[in-house]
Design an enzyme around this catalytic site. Structure first.
Site, mmCIF file in Angstrom:
data_model
loop_
_atom_site.group_PDB
_atom_site.id
_atom_site.type_symbol
_atom_site.label_atom_id
_atom_site.label_comp_id
_atom_site.label_asym_id
_atom_site.label_seq_id
_atom_site.Cartn_x
_atom_site.Cartn_y
_atom_site.Cartn_z
ATOM 1 N N ASP A 186 0.846 -1.209 0.000
ATOM 2 C CA ASP A 186 0.000 0.000 0.000
ATOM 3 C C ASP A 186 0.879 1.256 0.000
ATOM 4 O O ASP A 186 1.831 1.335 0.780
ATOM 5 C CB ASP A 186 -0.872 0.087 1.256
ATOM 6 C CG ASP A 186 -1.860 -1.053 1.393
ATOM 7 O OD1 ASP A 186 -1.598 -2.141 0.872
ATOM 8 O OD2 ASP A 186 -2.893 -0.842 2.049
ATOM 9 N N ASP A 206 -0.525 -2.766 -4.438
ATOM 10 C CA ASP A 206 -1.750 -2.771 -3.622
ATOM 11 C C ASP A 206 -2.367 -1.382 -3.717
ATOM 12 O O ASP A 206 -2.088 -0.651 -4.675
ATOM 13 C CB ASP A 206 -1.436 -3.208 -2.183
ATOM 14 C CG ASP A 206 -2.640 -3.840 -1.487
ATOM 15 O OD1 ASP A 206 -3.728 -3.224 -1.492
ATOM 16 O OD2 ASP A 206 -2.512 -4.943 -0.934
ATOM 17 N N ASP A 207 -3.193 -0.992 -2.740
ATOM 18 C CA ASP A 207 -3.843 0.312 -2.832
ATOM 19 C C ASP A 207 -2.813 1.433 -2.963
ATOM 20 O O ASP A 207 -1.807 1.457 -2.245
ATOM 21 C CB ASP A 207 -4.692 0.575 -1.580
ATOM 22 C CG ASP A 207 -5.882 -0.367 -1.481
ATOM 23 O OD1 ASP A 207 -6.352 -0.851 -2.525
ATOM 24 O OD2 ASP A 207 -6.344 -0.615 -0.353
ATOM 25 N N HIS A 228 -3.857 -1.370 -6.842
ATOM 26 C CA HIS A 228 -5.299 -1.583 -6.690
ATOM 27 C C HIS A 228 -6.083 -0.278 -6.664
ATOM 28 O O HIS A 228 -7.211 -0.242 -6.180
ATOM 29 C CB HIS A 228 -5.578 -2.388 -5.408
ATOM 30 C CG HIS A 228 -4.988 -3.766 -5.423
ATOM 31 N ND1 HIS A 228 -4.991 -4.591 -4.328
ATOM 32 C CD2 HIS A 228 -4.378 -4.462 -6.419
ATOM 33 C CE1 HIS A 228 -4.399 -5.744 -4.639
ATOM 34 N NE2 HIS A 228 -4.016 -5.684 -5.899
ATOM 35 N N ARG A 259 -12.293 3.090 -5.685
ATOM 36 C CA ARG A 259 -13.028 2.044 -4.976
ATOM 37 C C ARG A 259 -13.422 2.516 -3.588
ATOM 38 O O ARG A 259 -12.656 3.211 -2.911
ATOM 39 C CB ARG A 259 -12.136 0.804 -4.881
ATOM 40 C CG ARG A 259 -12.656 -0.278 -3.959
ATOM 41 C CD ARG A 259 -11.937 -1.581 -4.180
ATOM 42 N NE ARG A 259 -10.522 -1.548 -3.817
ATOM 43 C CZ ARG A 259 -9.813 -2.638 -3.533
ATOM 44 N NH1 ARG A 259 -10.369 -3.828 -3.576
ATOM 45 N NH2 ARG A 259 -8.540 -2.534 -3.214
ATOM 46 N N LYS A 261 -14.644 0.324 -0.298
ATOM 47 C CA LYS A 261 -14.899 -1.048 0.159
ATOM 48 C C LYS A 261 -15.214 -1.023 1.645
ATOM 49 O O LYS A 261 -14.455 -0.493 2.449
ATOM 50 C CB LYS A 261 -13.710 -1.966 -0.149
ATOM 51 C CG LYS A 261 -12.352 -1.410 0.240
ATOM 52 C CD LYS A 261 -11.207 -2.390 -0.017
ATOM 53 C CE LYS A 261 -9.858 -1.725 0.156
ATOM 54 N NZ LYS A 261 -8.696 -2.597 0.163
#
Ligand SMILES: *[C@@H]1O[C@H](CO)[C@@H](O)[C@H](O)[C@H]1NC(C)=O
Ligand SMILES: *[C@@H]1O[C@H](CO)[C@@H](O)[C@H](O)[C@H]1NC(C)=O
Length: 368
Positions: A186, A206-207, A228, A259, A261
């Site tokens: 991340d 990742d993010d 991501h 996103r 989530k």
């Protein structure tokens, strides 16, 4: 008796003053060329950091006086050891932190095994723990073992012109079973208020950004590649996110661009007042926009414990282009958990196929 009382009073007032008052530094320049220099250098309000290697298993911790200026003047590398980290930590109020383009090298390949924080060896995470207010600029992080920045600023902080280069982690290695060796890298994990992150480049797995809770957070003009995308979440019980602006970012070759989530099991939480404008996304592998209340599943059975409202695409158009087998927009709300009207008139998504919009009919100005 009297003198005892007096000294007790004095001790108490000294304690209260120290606790409340600013941490005053001396007007001097402290220079750090090894860990032995740190404790005296941080007494000064100018701290220069020369190139050196932090011994394996130690945190390079700077507890700075108020209004300190830090100048990084050489690259810093961290020794190799499987331990929890962090590798670098900085604390202080009204700090000016100038990286001058120098590198903090986490030596990720020593740790990478394709499993990140989910298995394999223990990896120092986060690599960089930022607990200052003021400004933090022009720092390059190379090859983080796992998560890069964790930010919890005590007052307003602007982070700018940063580079995170974990692109080497896209390649498999002998321990990663054919998968990308870097995992859970991340860029920024954020649970805070009054934070701006801008004009930065993040190459990871990742993010790019993950906002877990907080308010008044701006993420603008950044470039995210390989990971991501820009995320709010994953949202846990009791978390509140409000007042987020995501604008002018470029997202390339990510699983999704944007996103939200929320955990299916979360309760008493909310996400509100999120504005997206002028973002560009290309090479999106799974989704353009994904709002999903079923985390950790993707488009599974959604929970209803996180209220989501005021999610808008306004101002400059956000333009996303997804891969041919990806979904343009998918929204998976728990029944009654997404509320109000959402203005999506400044969102354009092309390519792929339309996703489902489940349990919500408040999106206006957008059809797919
Ligand atoms: C630490 O690991 C990195 C990456 O595997 C390697 O390049 C470096 O030589 C190692 N450093 C030491 C001191 O062993
Ligand atoms: C929404 O967020 C923006 C940006 O943080 C803020 O300026 C605005 O006041 C917020 N609006 C509401 C209604 O809270």
């Amino acid at each position: 008796m009297t003198s005892l009382k007096l000294s007790g009073f004095l001790a108490l007032s000294i304690y209260v003053c120290t606790a409340l008052a600013a941490k005053q530094g001396k007007a001097c320049t402290g220079t750090i060329s090894s860990m032995d220099d740190v404790s005296s250098a941080v007494e000064c309000t100018t701290v220069n950091i020369n190139s050196f290697t932090v011994p394996a298993g130690e945190t390079f911790l700077l507890e700075l006086a108020d209004s300190t200026t830090v100048n990084v003047q050489g690259d810093v590398s961290f020794g190799n050891k499987t331990w929890a980290g962090p590798l670098f930590q900085v604390k202080g109020d009204s700090v000016t932190f100038n990286g001058n383009g120098h590198t903090f090298n986490g030596n990720g390949p020593f740790y990478w095994d394709g499993q990140g924080g989910n298995g394999g060896v223990t990896k120092p995470a986060p690599m960089m723990k930022i607990e200052i207010s003021g400004t933090y600029t022009n720092v390059k992080v190379l090859n983080s073992p796992a998560r890069v920045y964790s930010v919890s600023n005590p007052a307003t902080l602007v982070m700018s012109q940063l580079t995170i280069d974990d692109s080497l982690g896209d390649q498999p290695n002998s321990k990663s079973d054919g998968k990308a060796a870097g995992h859970n890298t991340d860029g920024f994990d954020v649970s805070t208020t009054d934070l701006t992150i801008e004009d930065s480049t993040i190459m990871n797995q990742d993010d790019c950004l993950a906002i877990n809770k907080g308010s008044n957070i701006v993420f603008q003009r950044n470039t995210c590649s390989g990971g991501h995308g820009i995320s709010i979440g994953s949202i846990s019980s009791d978390a509140v996110v409000s007042g987020v602006v995501i604008s002018g970012n470029t997202i390339t070759n990510n699983d999704q661009a944007l996103r939200i989530k929320t955990k299916a099991s979360a309760t008493d939480a909310s996400v509100s007042n999120v504005t997206y404008s002028g973002n560009t996304g290309t090479g999106l592998r799974q989704f353009g926009v994904l709002i999903d209340q079923s985390y950790p599943d993707t488009l599974g059975t959604p929970g209803t414990g996180v209220q989501v409202s005021g999610i808008n695409f306004v101002g400059s158009t956000t333009t996303l282009s997804v891969d041919s087998d990806a979904q343009r927009v998918a929204v998976n709300c728990g029944e009654g958990a997404c509320t109000g009207t959402w203005d999506w008139s400044a969102l354009k998504v092309s390519g792929g196929e339309a996703g489902d919009i489940t349990n919500f009919d408040g999106i206006q100005g957008f059809t797919q």
